[in-house]
Design an enzyme around this catalytic site. Structure first.
Site, mmCIF file in Angstrom:
data_model
loop_
_atom_site.group_PDB
_atom_site.id
_atom_site.type_symbol
_atom_site.label_atom_id
_atom_site.label_comp_id
_atom_site.label_asym_id
_atom_site.label_seq_id
_atom_site.Cartn_x
_atom_site.Cartn_y
_atom_site.Cartn_z
ATOM 1 N N LYS A 9 -12.657 1.364 2.116
ATOM 2 C CA LYS A 9 -11.828 2.205 1.250
ATOM 3 C C LYS A 9 -12.528 2.437 -0.099
ATOM 4 C CE LYS A 9 -7.670 0.210 3.416
ATOM 5 N NZ LYS A 9 -6.417 -0.550 3.195
ATOM 6 N N TYR A 49 -2.492 7.493 7.879
ATOM 7 C CA TYR A 49 -1.477 6.439 7.703
ATOM 8 C C TYR A 49 -0.076 6.896 8.128
ATOM 9 C CZ TYR A 49 -4.447 3.021 5.258
ATOM 10 O OH TYR A 49 -5.385 2.065 4.942
ATOM 11 N N ASN A 112 -7.262 -3.636 -0.846
ATOM 12 C CA ASN A 112 -7.805 -4.627 0.094
ATOM 13 C C ASN A 112 -9.074 -4.168 0.818
ATOM 14 O OD1 ASN A 112 -6.604 -2.856 1.830
ATOM 15 N ND2 ASN A 112 -5.173 -4.318 2.741
ATOM 16 N N HIS A 115 -10.248 -0.991 6.088
ATOM 17 C CA HIS A 115 -9.271 -0.678 7.130
ATOM 18 C C HIS A 115 -9.875 -0.958 8.501
ATOM 19 C CE1 HIS A 115 -6.551 1.538 9.767
ATOM 20 N NE2 HIS A 115 -7.643 2.011 10.331
ATOM 21 N N GLU A 126 -7.655 7.108 15.833
ATOM 22 C CA GLU A 126 -8.353 7.145 14.542
ATOM 23 C C GLU A 126 -9.797 7.611 14.697
ATOM 24 O OE1 GLU A 126 -5.522 3.732 12.448
ATOM 25 O OE2 GLU A 126 -7.569 3.189 13.010
HETATM 26 P P1 GTP Z 1 -5.182 -1.219 7.359
HETATM 27 O O1 GTP Z 1 -6.345 -1.796 8.112
HETATM 28 O O2 GTP Z 1 -5.572 -0.570 6.045
HETATM 29 O O3 GTP Z 1 -4.337 -0.293 8.220
HETATM 30 O O4 GTP Z 1 -4.308 -2.469 6.927
HETATM 31 P P2 GTP Z 1 -3.385 -3.359 7.841
HETATM 32 O O5 GTP Z 1 -3.386 -2.842 9.257
HETATM 33 O O6 GTP Z 1 -3.808 -4.762 7.628
HETATM 34 O O7 GTP Z 1 -1.968 -3.129 7.188
HETATM 35 P P3 GTP Z 1 -0.929 -1.913 7.413
HETATM 36 O O8 GTP Z 1 -1.452 -0.941 8.423
HETATM 37 O O9 GTP Z 1 0.404 -2.497 7.613
HETATM 38 O O10 GTP Z 1 -0.939 -1.241 5.975
HETATM 39 C C1 GTP Z 1 -1.914 -0.275 5.631
HETATM 40 C C2 GTP Z 1 -2.325 -0.474 4.207
HETATM 41 O O11 GTP Z 1 -1.199 -0.259 3.370
HETATM 42 C C3 GTP Z 1 -2.776 -1.896 3.868
HETATM 43 O O12 GTP Z 1 -4.138 -2.104 4.132
HETATM 44 C C4 GTP Z 1 -2.488 -1.973 2.382
HETATM 45 O O13 GTP Z 1 -3.552 -1.412 1.631
HETATM 46 C C5 GTP Z 1 -1.268 -1.087 2.246
HETATM 47 N N1 GTP Z 1 -0.073 -1.921 2.201
HETATM 48 C C6 GTP Z 1 0.502 -2.606 3.215
HETATM 49 N N2 GTP Z 1 1.584 -3.272 2.795
HETATM 50 C C7 GTP Z 1 1.682 -3.016 1.467
HETATM 51 C C8 GTP Z 1 2.593 -3.403 0.461
HETATM 52 O O14 GTP Z 1 3.533 -4.157 0.701
HETATM 53 N N3 GTP Z 1 2.370 -2.903 -0.797
HETATM 54 C C9 GTP Z 1 1.327 -2.079 -1.078
HETATM 55 N N4 GTP Z 1 1.151 -1.629 -2.318
HETATM 56 N N5 GTP Z 1 0.445 -1.700 -0.155
HETATM 57 C C10 GTP Z 1 0.622 -2.148 1.097
HETATM 58 MG MG MG Z 2 -3.014 -0.849 9.746
#
Ligand code: GTP
Ligand code: MG
Length: 150
Positions: A9, A49, A112, A115, A126
Site C-alpha cells: 500500500k 475493497y 498496515n 494487502h 483481485e
Molecule cells: P487486506 O489484506 O488489506 O484486505 O487486510 P485484511 O484482509 O487483513 O483485513 P480486511 O480485508 O478486513 O480489511 C481491509 C483493510 O481495511 C485492512 O487492511 C485495514 O487497512 C483496513 N481496516 C480493517 N479494519 C479496520 C478498522 O477497524 N479501522 C480502520 N481504520 N481500518 C481498518
Molecule cells: Mg482483506
C-alpha cells in the site's frame, strides 16, 4: 500452482519497504509472476475493497489506497494464499505476531502497509481486477525442483 494477489500500500511504498517485503516472499520460495507500480483511482480502490463498503472506515480506506503508488504483485506457490496471509500477519498490527510483515513493520490498522487476498475466490477476482492476462508471466523457476522435490 496457486496464485495470490499481494499489494504494498502507499504507506509501505513511501516508507521504503518495497525490497524488504518483496524479499520475504522471494526468500520463502514463492515465484513472482506479475508486478507493477500504479496509483489506483478512488473508484478502483472502491472496487478492490467492495466487500467492505458497509464498514465505517471504507471511505478513508479507499482514499488512502488511492493516495499514492501501490506495488501490485502476483505471487505463485503451493499454499501461497493462506501462508502469504501468515507472512503478512493479523490485520491490526497491534495483534500481529513479531516476525510477520505487519508485526515487524507497522503500528496501526489503517496503515498496515500490505494487502493479501483472503481466499481462492478473492485471489482470482483481485488478480483479474489488477492485471491483464498478458501481464502474468509464465516461466519455470530454477529453484522449483529444490523447493518441491520434483
Ligand atoms: P487486506 O489484506 O488489506 O484486505 O487486510 P485484511 O484482509 O487483513 O483485513 P480486511 O480485508 O478486513 O480489511 C481491509 C483493510 O481495511 C485492512 O487492511 C485495514 O487497512 C483496513 N481496516 C480493517 N479494519 C479496520 C478498522 O477497524 N479501522 C480502520 N481504520 N481500518 C481498518
Ligand atoms: Mg482483506
Amino acid at each position: 500452482l496457486e496464485r495470490t494477489f499481494i499489494a504494498i500500500k502507499p504507506d509501505g511504498v513511501q516508507r521504503g519497504l518495497i525490497s524488504e517485503i518483496v524479499s520475504r516472499f522471494e526468500r520463502k520460495g514463492y515465484k513472482l509472476v506479475a508486478i507493477k507500480l500504479v496509483v489506483p483511482s478512488k473508484q478502483f480502490a472502491e472496487q478492490h475493497y467492495e466487500d467492505l463498503k458497509e464498514r465505517p472506515f471504507f471511505n478513508g480506506l479507499c482514499e488512502f489506497l488511492s493516495s499514492g503508488p501501490v506495488l501490485a504483485m502476483v505471487w505463485e506457490g503451493q499454499g501461497v494464499i493462506k501462508y502469504g496471509r501468515k507472512l503478512i500477519g493479523a490485520t491490526d498490527p497491534q495483534n500481529s505476531e513479531p516476525g510477520t510483515i505487519r508485526g515487524d513493520l507497522a503500528i496501526i490498522v489503517g496503515r498496515n502497509i500490505i494487502h493479501g487476498s483472503d481466499g481462492p475466490e478473492t485471489a482470482k477476482n483481485e488478480i483479474n481486477l489488477w492485471f491483464k492476462p498478458e501481464e502474468l508471466v509464465n516461466y519455470a523457476h530454477n529453484s522449483e525442483k529444490w523447493l518441491y522435490g520434483k
